[in-house]
Design an enzyme around this catalytic site. Sequence first.
Site, PDB file in Angstrom:
ATOM      1  N   GLU A 295       7.177  -8.123 -13.378  1.00 54.86           N
ATOM      2  CA  GLU A 295       6.456  -9.146 -14.133  1.00 54.86           C
ATOM      3  C   GLU A 295       7.347  -9.819 -15.170  1.00 54.86           C
ATOM      4  OE1 GLU A 295       2.084  -8.897 -15.085  1.00 54.86           O
ATOM      5  OE2 GLU A 295       2.935  -8.367 -17.053  1.00 54.86           O
TER       6      GLU A 295
ATOM      7  N   VAL B 223       0.872  -1.178   0.000  1.00 52.24           N
ATOM      8  CA  VAL B 223       0.000   0.000   0.000  1.00 52.24           C
ATOM      9  C   VAL B 223       0.906   1.225   0.000  1.00 52.24           C
ATOM     10  CG1 VAL B 223      -1.883   1.193   1.178  1.00 52.24           C
ATOM     11  CG2 VAL B 223      -1.713  -1.313   1.302  1.00 52.24           C
ATOM     12  N   ILE B 224       1.263   1.657  -1.193  1.00 52.53           N
ATOM     13  CA  ILE B 224       2.228   2.752  -1.343  1.00 52.53           C
ATOM     14  C   ILE B 224       1.571   3.920  -2.076  1.00 52.53           C
ATOM     15  CG2 ILE B 224       4.513   3.399  -2.192  1.00 52.53           C
ATOM     16  CD1 ILE B 224       4.604   1.187  -0.109  1.00 52.53           C
TER      17      ILE B 224
ATOM     18  N   THR C  27       4.178 -10.358 -24.113  1.00 52.73           N
ATOM     19  CA  THR C  27       5.057  -9.191 -23.978  1.00 52.73           C
ATOM     20  C   THR C  27       6.217  -9.490 -23.027  1.00 52.73           C
ATOM     21  OG1 THR C  27       3.557  -8.315 -22.275  1.00 52.73           O
ATOM     22  CG2 THR C  27       3.275  -7.510 -24.539  1.00 52.73           C
TER      23      THR C  27
END
Length: 268
Positions: free
Chosen positions: A219, A38-39, A161
Site C-alpha cells: 500500500e 487466496v493464501i 500514513t
Amino acid sequence: MTLSPWLAPIVWDGTYNLDILNEQFHQRGVRIGLTTFVIRKYKIFIQNFLQSAEKFFMTGHKVSYYVFTDDINAIPNINLREGRSLEVLKVTGYKRWQDITMRRMQLIRDLISERVINEVDYIVCVDVDFEFRDSVGVEILSDIFGVLHSDYFEKKRQAFTYERRDISAGYIPNDEGDFYYIGGFFGGTVKEVYKLTNHCHNAMMQDKAINIEALWHDESYVNRYFLYHKPTKILSPEYTWNYFSGNPAVVKRKRVVHVPKQYSEVRD
C-alpha cells in the site's frame, strides 16, 4: 469532491450514466480480468468473494477471474455466468503475511507479461477479504485507477500514513501527497497495471536490499506510485467501505465492503 486537481474524475453514485457506459464498452467488446489472492487462512473468504462478484461485478460483460492460491482444493466450484471464466494459479504460501501481500505485485506483473496481455483489456486487482454488495461496473475503468481509503478520505494530508523514511523507495515527503489510496483495490488497462506492479515490485526489492520494509508494505508503494504517476480515475470510498471507520452518512452506497475479521486469526 468529484474531480481531482489534475481533472481525474472521482466516481460517486450519480456522477455517471451506466447505461451509456455499458453501451460504449459493449461496442468495444471489452474483456475484464479480476485478480485475487487466496493464501493460507484467507481461503475462508474466497467463496463469498466469487459469489458476490458474480452477482455485482461487471454484470453483462466478459470477465476472467485469476485466483492465486497455495491450496487449489480451497477454491470452490462456482457456477459462472455466460462469458465468464475462472482460472486457479498455484503459488507458494509464505509464513509472514507481509511477504504474501508484497509478492502480489510481482505475480500480477508476471501474469500480465506472460499471458493476460493477450486475454483481457483491463485488469482489476481486489483483495479476497472484500465483498461486493452493490453494482461495480465499467464506470470504474480507466487507464489507471486508485481507490480512496475509507479511513482517510475526510482527513487532511498530515494524518495520512505514508512511508516517511527518506531511505525507503516508498518515501513521500511531509508536504506532498494528494489522497490516501488503499492497496487492496486498483486497476486499469493491462499496460498501465503492468507499469504500476513492476514499479512497486522493484521498489520493494530496492528496500529489501537495505533490509527495510515500507510502513504499509504494498500500500505504501502504491501511494508513492500514484503521487508521481497520477491515476486517470479515482474511486470514492463507495468501493472500499469499512464499517469501523469513515462517515456512513457521506457514503450512501456501500458497493464493496471489508469483511469483518480478526487479523490475529488470519495472519498468524
